[in-house]
Design a protein around this motif. Structure first.
Motif, short mmCIF file in Angstrom:
data_model
loop_
_atom_site.label_atom_id
_atom_site.label_comp_id
_atom_site.label_asym_id
_atom_site.label_seq_id
_atom_site.Cartn_x
_atom_site.Cartn_y
_atom_site.Cartn_z
N CYS A 200 62.99 -47.42 8.53
CA CYS A 200 63.48 -48.41 9.50
C CYS A 200 62.31 -49.04 10.24
O CYS A 200 62.26 -50.25 10.41
CB CYS A 200 64.39 -47.75 10.51
N TYR A 201 61.38 -48.20 10.68
CA TYR A 201 60.22 -48.75 11.37
C TYR A 201 59.44 -49.67 10.45
O TYR A 201 59.00 -50.74 10.84
CB TYR A 201 59.30 -47.61 11.84
N ALA A 202 59.28 -49.24 9.19
CA ALA A 202 58.50 -50.02 8.24
C ALA A 202 59.16 -51.37 7.96
O ALA A 202 58.51 -52.31 7.54
CB ALA A 202 58.30 -49.24 6.95
N LEU A 203 60.47 -51.43 8.18
CA LEU A 203 61.16 -52.70 7.95
C LEU A 203 61.14 -53.58 9.19
O LEU A 203 61.82 -54.59 9.26
CB LEU A 203 62.62 -52.43 7.57
N GLY A 204 60.38 -53.17 10.18
CA GLY A 204 60.30 -53.97 11.39
C GLY A 204 61.37 -53.61 12.39
O GLY A 204 61.66 -54.39 13.29
N GLY A 205 61.97 -52.45 12.21
CA GLY A 205 63.02 -52.04 13.14
C GLY A 205 62.43 -51.44 14.40
O GLY A 205 61.34 -50.87 14.38
#
Lengths: 312, 290
Positions: A200-205
């Protein structure tokens, strides 16, 4: 295929099987005991035992007949427990998320151990705290709620007396079950696979995005399980409700008014001076509570299994 | 056979794109100099976990629209390095860093940078395929868009485009509403690639993306990586030397001799595998250690 177990395995297997069977047996025996003692009441009162609103031990000489029914207490049990869940679940989820995703390590470990302590506080103290400390604050909240939302039947209060209401009892029950729900929720949230959160973080979340997309769905069944544990505690709570509510045999769905009670506190109140026939009625009431908690737990198990299956 | 042909294709592509690789500067300075726009560059990058210094002074450049392989034995810090390129490093509580990571010339660690917004431009694919379990294939592809609250209307087009680029469209187009977990491991990993592509990153970081997959799936993913590199910059950590030689244009060799990991050498993959400057690189790519 024939599997041969060693002697040690066979003994071990018997021991653990015996353990499992024993707990089931104890449960069944309790249910059976309550039913056997109460069956006379069920026969005499019929369905009115569940729906009626009258609890009279009678005069003993038959001039005033004994009549037992638990409608308001059953309703009170459910109402106070639902109020407790309504407040406790969001609070617990928020607390669990804070501890797992926002709190610095030191604060987290302190909170975790405090939470475990809180879960072990006897409910008597919650009852005393409810009366001595919380009631006055709860009354103000109730007055405010009634002032602004009084048009809604649930929050109607004609007398203007706000103490000893199901609302306050429910809030105290909420405080009582928050630790267990928080503890279970935190535990399941902490098992969210790290790589899913990372994705999720890696997707810009953002953190909130990751929580919404991954953590909450992943933990849902566990949180439901925790909430049901809490609900079980609230349904069966005796002392706190006994201290906080006036036992009044009248259906009261105006949760801000000073009337209420639940089955467990009914039993505690009446048990000491009950006539032999009344005692049977109390055990019959106990049987109803037993069925209620049992069905809540079975429903919870079903929910947990269903949501667990939905996640491969 | 395969290796040779792939390397052949690669050199052809390189010529077409007109890339000229200069000789790497001699011992000490670990910088690959290239004449080509840079997708990403690190300057003096250090990493620590608590008091443990895991990476020391990494200067590395990633040319745009190319594949750079990060190679080296376990524990040399290459995965840590990869995670510093999109600031995932900072989620580990005891982690610290120094230095700069320049994307389009500006430091992604600058205080005014919104890390989440930056990660939209730097996608990441992990070692184990990890589609979101509670979501369908379609929802998985669109997860990034939803997470970042991007306003797009043509959801179906995005799903088709991303799954096609990840080489998965034909296999799943009839069951987009099936759970992502119902796919095979290789398909799941391509789904994860599609998921990262949906937010249109310009850089894609891959941390041993094939190490949990069978050889067939691995080849499919390598093809996908080659195709992706026509549009975006790919950085891939790999333990597999054949994979590095098949898939990358450039290679960077990391090594730790017990102390912090250092960049030994970085150059065009062909040169790294045939005529490396440092003997340690030669020993490693020939499988003498690691």
């Amino acid at each position: 295929m024939h599997v041969v177990y060693s002697l040690g395995d066979r003994i071990f297997r018997r021991v653990v099987t015996a353990g499992a069977v024993t707990s089931l047996l104890v449960l069944a025996l309790i249910g059976l005991f309550l039913f056997a003692r109460g069956v006379e009441i069920f026969r005499d009162m019929g369905p009115k035992f569940i729906t009626g609103t009258n609890w009279t031990a009678g005069s003993g000489d038959g001039i005033i007949p004994a009549e037992f029914s638990i409608g308001p207490m059953l309703a009170g049990t459910i109402v106070t427990s639902l109020i407790a869940l309504f407040f406790a679940v969001p609070l617990s989820i928020a607390g669990a998320l804070y501890m797992e995703f926002f709190a610095p390590a030191k604060i987290k470990s302190t909170l975790v151990s405090m939470l475990d302590l809180a879960a072990a506080i006897p409910s008597l103290f919650f009852g005393l705290w409810g009366i001595q400390v919380f009631s006055s604050m709860g009354e103000r909240w109730a007055a405010l709620t009634s002032h602004y939302l009084g048009w809604f039947p649930l929050f109607n209060n004609e007398l203007g007396i706000f103490g000893r209401s199901p609302f306050i009892a429910g809030l105290v029950l909420a405080a009582m079950i928050v630790p267990i729900i928080t503890s279970v929720s935190r535990e399941v949230y902490s098992r969210t696979p790290r790589e899913l959160v990372d994705s999720c973080y890696a997707l810009g979340g953002t953190r909130w995005g990751a929580i919404r997309a991954v953590v909450l769905p992943f933990g849902r069944s566990g949180v439901v399980g925790g909430a049901m544990l809490g609900l079980g505690r609230a349904l069966g709570e005796t002392v706190a409700v006994y201290l906080l509510l006036n036992l009044v045999f009248k259906y009261n769905f105006n949760i801000l008014e000073s009337e209420g009670g639940n089955i467990a506190s009914l039993i505690a109140t009446k048990f000491g001076e009950a006539t032999p026939y009344e005692l049977k009625a109390l055990l019959a009431a106990g049987f109803v509570l037993f069925l209620l908690t049992l069905s809540v737990n079975m429903a919870a198990t079903a929910v947990v299994q269903r949501t667990a299956k939905a996640q491969p | 056979m395969n290796v040779v042909s792939q390397v052949g294709t690669e050199s052809k592509t390189s010529k077409e794109n007109g890339i000229i690789m200069n000789e790497m500067s001699t011992s000490g300075a670990s910088t690959a100099v290239v004449e080509r726009p840079l997708g990403l560059e690190t300057r003096g990058l250090h990493a620590w976990f608590g008091a443990h210094h895991v990476l020391s002074d990494i200067n590395l450049q990633f040319p745009e629209r190319s594949v750079t392989g990060l190679i080296g034995p376990s524990g040399c810090g290459k995965s840590t390095f990869l995670r510093m390129l999109n600031r995932m490093h900072e989620f580990i509580p005891s982690a610290a860093m120094a230095g700069e990571v320049l994307m389009n010339g500006s430091d992604i660690y600058a205080p005014e940078v919104d890390a989440a917004a930056m990660r939209l431009k730097v996608g990441m694919v992990f070692q184990k395929p990890n589609p979101f379990p509670a979501m369908t294939i379609k929802e998985n592809v669109l997860a990034g868009i939803k997470l970042a609250n991007l306003k797009v209307s043509n959801h179906d087009d995005i799903v088709e485009k991303c799954l096609s680029r990840a080489g998965l469209w034909k296999e799943v187009k009839d069951r987009l509403d099936a759970s992502g977990g119902s796919l095979s491991g290789g398909q799941q990993q391509r789904l994860c690639i599609a998921r990262s592509l949906a937010v249109e990153p310009t850089i894609l970081l891959m941390d041993e993306p094939c190490s949990a997959l069978d050889p067939g799936s691995t080849l499919r993913i390598e093809e996908t990586i080659r195709e992706l590199a026509e549009k975006i910059t790919v950085v891939i950590v790999t333990h597999n030397m054949q994979q590095a030689s098949r898939v990358s244009n450039y290679c960077a060799f990391f090594l730790s001799d017990g102390g912090p990991g250092v960049l030994v050498e970085a150059d065009a993959t062909r040169k790294m595998f045939t005529n490396p400057t440092d003997t340690r690189t030669a020993d490693y790519v020939q499988g003498k250690f690691g």
